[in-house]
Design a protein around this motif. Sequence first.
Motif, PDB file in Angstrom:
ATOM      1  N   LYS A   1      34.772  44.277  38.619  1.00 61.86           N
ATOM      2  CA  LYS A   1      35.800  43.414  39.205  1.00 61.86           C
ATOM      3  C   LYS A   1      35.175  42.383  40.142  1.00 61.86           C
ATOM      4  O   LYS A   1      35.561  41.208  40.130  1.00 61.86           O
ATOM      5  CB  LYS A   1      36.840  44.249  39.948  1.00 61.86           C
ATOM      6  CG  LYS A   1      38.025  43.414  40.388  1.00 61.86           C
ATOM      7  CD  LYS A   1      39.159  44.266  40.910  1.00 61.86           C
ATOM      8  CE  LYS A   1      40.305  43.363  41.369  1.00 61.86           C
ATOM      9  NZ  LYS A   1      41.409  44.168  41.915  1.00 61.86           N
TER      10      LYS A   1
ATOM     11  N   GLY B   1      39.774  40.213  38.656  1.00 62.17           N
ATOM     12  CA  GLY B   1      40.827  41.047  38.090  1.00 62.17           C
ATOM     13  C   GLY B   1      41.405  40.477  36.803  1.00 62.17           C
ATOM     14  O   GLY B   1      41.818  41.231  35.915  1.00 62.17           O
TER      15      GLY B   1
ATOM     16  N   ASP C   1      41.975  42.333  33.346  1.00 61.90           N
ATOM     17  CA  ASP C   1      43.285  42.360  32.664  1.00 61.90           C
ATOM     18  C   ASP C   1      43.116  42.011  31.183  1.00 61.90           C
ATOM     19  O   ASP C   1      43.692  42.663  30.306  1.00 61.90           O
ATOM     20  CB  ASP C   1      44.242  41.316  33.265  1.00 61.90           C
ATOM     21  CG  ASP C   1      44.664  41.639  34.689  1.00 61.90           C
ATOM     22  OD1 ASP C   1      44.462  42.789  35.124  1.00 61.90           O
ATOM     23  OD2 ASP C   1      45.187  40.722  35.361  1.00 61.90           O
TER      24      ASP C   1
ATOM     25  N   ARG D   1      41.469  44.806  29.320  1.00 64.48           N
ATOM     26  CA  ARG D   1      42.402  45.918  29.110  1.00 64.48           C
ATOM     27  C   ARG D   1      43.416  45.582  28.017  1.00 64.48           C
ATOM     28  O   ARG D   1      43.780  46.443  27.198  1.00 64.48           O
ATOM     29  CB  ARG D   1      43.138  46.244  30.411  1.00 64.48           C
ATOM     30  CG  ARG D   1      42.263  46.947  31.428  1.00 64.48           C
ATOM     31  CD  ARG D   1      43.082  47.576  32.560  1.00 64.48           C
ATOM     32  NE  ARG D   1      42.159  48.101  33.557  1.00 64.48           N
ATOM     33  CZ  ARG D   1      41.843  47.479  34.698  1.00 64.48           C
ATOM     34  NH1 ARG D   1      42.418  46.326  35.010  1.00 64.48           N
ATOM     35  NH2 ARG D   1      40.974  48.007  35.519  1.00 64.48           N
TER      36      ARG D   1
ATOM     37  N   PRO E   1      42.748  51.073  36.713  1.00 57.69           N
ATOM     38  CA  PRO E   1      43.333  50.001  37.539  1.00 57.69           C
ATOM     39  C   PRO E   1      43.681  50.505  38.950  1.00 57.69           C
ATOM     40  O   PRO E   1      43.950  51.668  39.132  1.00 57.69           O
ATOM     41  CB  PRO E   1      44.595  49.610  36.797  1.00 57.69           C
ATOM     42  CG  PRO E   1      44.499  50.217  35.439  1.00 57.69           C
ATOM     43  CD  PRO E   1      43.623  51.416  35.559  1.00 57.69           C
TER      44      PRO E   1
END
Lengths: 472, 472
Positions: free
Chosen positions: A439, A444, A448, A451, A472
């Motif tokens: 991160k 982030g 995202d 993911r 997360p």
Amino acid sequence: MGLTITNQPQRAEPKAVAAAIEALAARFGNRLVTSMAVREQHGHTTTWLPTQPPDAVVMAQETADIQDVVRICAKHSVPVIAFGTGTSLEGQINAPAGGVCIDLRDMNKILAVHPEDLDCVIQPGVTRKALNEHLRDQGVFFPIDPGADASIGGMASTRASGTNAVRYGTMRDNVLALKVVRGDGEIIKTGTRAKKSAAGYDLTHLFIGAEGTLGIISELTIKLRGIPDTIAAAACSFETVEGACQATILAIQTAIPVARIELLNAAQVRCCNAYSKLTLPETPLLLLEFHGSEAEVAEQSKNFREIAAECGGGDFTWTTRPEDRSKLWQARHDAYWSVRALRPGAGVVATDVCVPISRLADCVVETEQDLKRLGLVAPIVGHVGDGNFHCSLLCDTGDADEMARGDEFMHRLVERAQAMDGTCTGEHGIGQGKQKYLKAELGGEALDAMRAVKRALDPQNIFNPGKILPQP
Amino acid sequence: MGLTITNQPQRAEPKAVAAAIEALAARFGNRLVTSMAVREQHGHTTTWLPTQPPDAVVMAQETADIQDVVRICAKHSVPVIAFGTGTSLEGQINAPAGGVCIDLRDMNKILAVHPEDLDCVIQPGVTRKALNEHLRDQGVFFPIDPGADASIGGMASTRASGTNAVRYGTMRDNVLALKVVRGDGEIIKTGTRAKKSAAGYDLTHLFIGAEGTLGIISELTIKLRGIPDTIAAAACSFETVEGACQATILAIQTAIPVARIELLNAAQVRCCNAYSKLTLPETPLLLLEFHGSEAEVAEQSKNFREIAAECGGGDFTWTTRPEDRSKLWQARHDAYWSVRALRPGAGVVATDVCVPISRLADCVVETEQDLKRLGLVAPIVGHVGDGNFHCSLLCDTGDADEMARGDEFMHRLVERAQAMDGTCTGEHGIGQGKQKYLKAELGGEALDAMRAVKRALDPQNIFNPGKILPQP
């Protein structure tokens, strides 16, 4: 902190695992193994990370085996972990949620070699040494050399590179196409044998470096190179590590096409002298390799010799004789074992930062200072032509104080590299050990996106759960 | 069939478009343009594809502008199409569903140049010529040259390459990191300035070649190279197209590091003689460029001259003087316009197959035979070092019979390349024109994976809808 694992996914349901194993036993007979010795072998890591064995291991022999394992595991929502040779360094083959390991070592067929197109098609379990042995008579070779005799499927999965990357690139640059078994057992083909393509999303690169979290690679089409007419090896000691780094920077900036350029810092040279009974000056050492025609390698090494002299380099040794080349590079080949021998039984934490080349000298010097300040032992070897170097940090896992200092060192090293616009991992991958740095490096929003891609291609989260993506 | 568009996405709701335009007008004032002339300019394609203008155009000046356009369009579920210079060839900037075009030409700042690291950071609207003009005094250059003075953001989005790719790679190989505006207006950072990284999924490559369908590139970190000491140009005519291809194949296989190697077939040479008042022998022609030290380029061209002689090459012309180099390459530079001049008003269909180099001669010869059989005019130029060539097919869009033959030719060409394990597009991308070939090339599973990725990263389907992915 540095020496902790942040992602502990939930274990698969014991009933589901038992049902999957029953189905696998029916399909694979004695190619399904559940003995603890074999399971531990398949979760074993060569680093500080604790072993997390899978619940069972299947010895795959062909693509249909991978497909069936995946189908059975998907049916029972049980994790599937691909295993090549087990030489990854960040816990990539651990099974934190349990599940089934697919051992791909027997999928070691070379399916086609096209020397005229400089490519070949292989199964994922082919190791780089076996491939190069096979290719030698055809005048071509596969250039990526991460040190270990890793499987090429595993090398693709971790986006590996190593000593040759400065000239030939990394796995990212040397795969033309993949076949990948997806969650329902069907096969995704990501490309063709064309040297370049603009046909849709770059699925090839999406699976390279995905560490088996998006599917299982069942076939690779990879690039080959012509074996160079002449290979020359060279060695040069430097007064200071700044000098050695500066020489590297100048070599890259003036575009000398070095095939390898490796740094051993003074601590590593001392270590090698002791282990390999060498008599190298105990100052920073650069080892180089040049590939080309006789005239080319002579010109390259002449040019480098001039740069080295400007940067405080001492005697420049140079040879094209194979046996002398091996001798010259012996310190590098033995580096890992020499560090291990320094403190038998201690854990080795392999760091892997990579920075823009102009920051290399600063990064290495500050890192050496930090080690001294913290009273830690961590000889440095580096693929310095890429700005990538490894500290082999020795840590007694039973010594809480040393572990805490190791922790601090690791964090500061990664922060230093990231502050220089570099990365926490040049070639080892994220696995379990480096999730905590991702991160800070990319933000982030990138996480995202990763993911979202993971959910899209592995909605059941069966492929190597607990790797790459921090919780997360 | 060949000359049809298969994907006609549903148009955005007129009310939603009106609401978005109102919000954009409030935010951007006269930088929001809705005049038909400007809209048509932004949907204009240089090929056979019909123009499909967007509903409005916003002239972006900074990243925050892109973010706000995306936020407003997302709020109203209105498409967003990124526009660089409008030189794409497969309808990438068309707006089949309407929506808002973001014109990025004013985002042309060079944010940082790091000659010592051979990289720079730029906004997406920087064109390759402007960049190289800016870099010249620093001894470095950006090597990708697709012919047109395209924006580098656009080149990344279409995974462009061109004449230099044989030595320097494509956009795939020359981007270190991107910043990309995602659907909620936030920014994804995909990498660092480190030369290599194994940190998580390769988002950089996922956005390269995504044609703006997954987000809008707002910043690029790209690789640079040192300007070579010496550049030599060479030209050699061949008796047959097989001979010219065979010489190319041998040059690549023996690893002569040619910087450019371009084929013009006999039809193209005839066309250039007429247009540019040249007196070239009207047989297949290879044009080459060599980069390196004076000694290196001399050795490279000597080696190539020997290969050419073996393959039926005629006079070999060679020069290092810039003005003579330009003269030697004039036929190549004028190739596109010479074809246009052959039949003013006719549509030009730019084909773009790429095959493994060993199949190049077969593919070109069979393609020439097919053109003859079908009575079509399509001079051939090729980046043959990569196995990539273009037929500039002239088609009178009003002549149904000719269009039908063009259609048949296109299909057979792509089928031929795919049967040789090649691709329907080496560098132009899929856009609208080549969607119909994607499934045959990679299979339904690859398309499923691409669709899953698209849904994951653009769940609203607002980014350049109707491109790359055929309707299922």
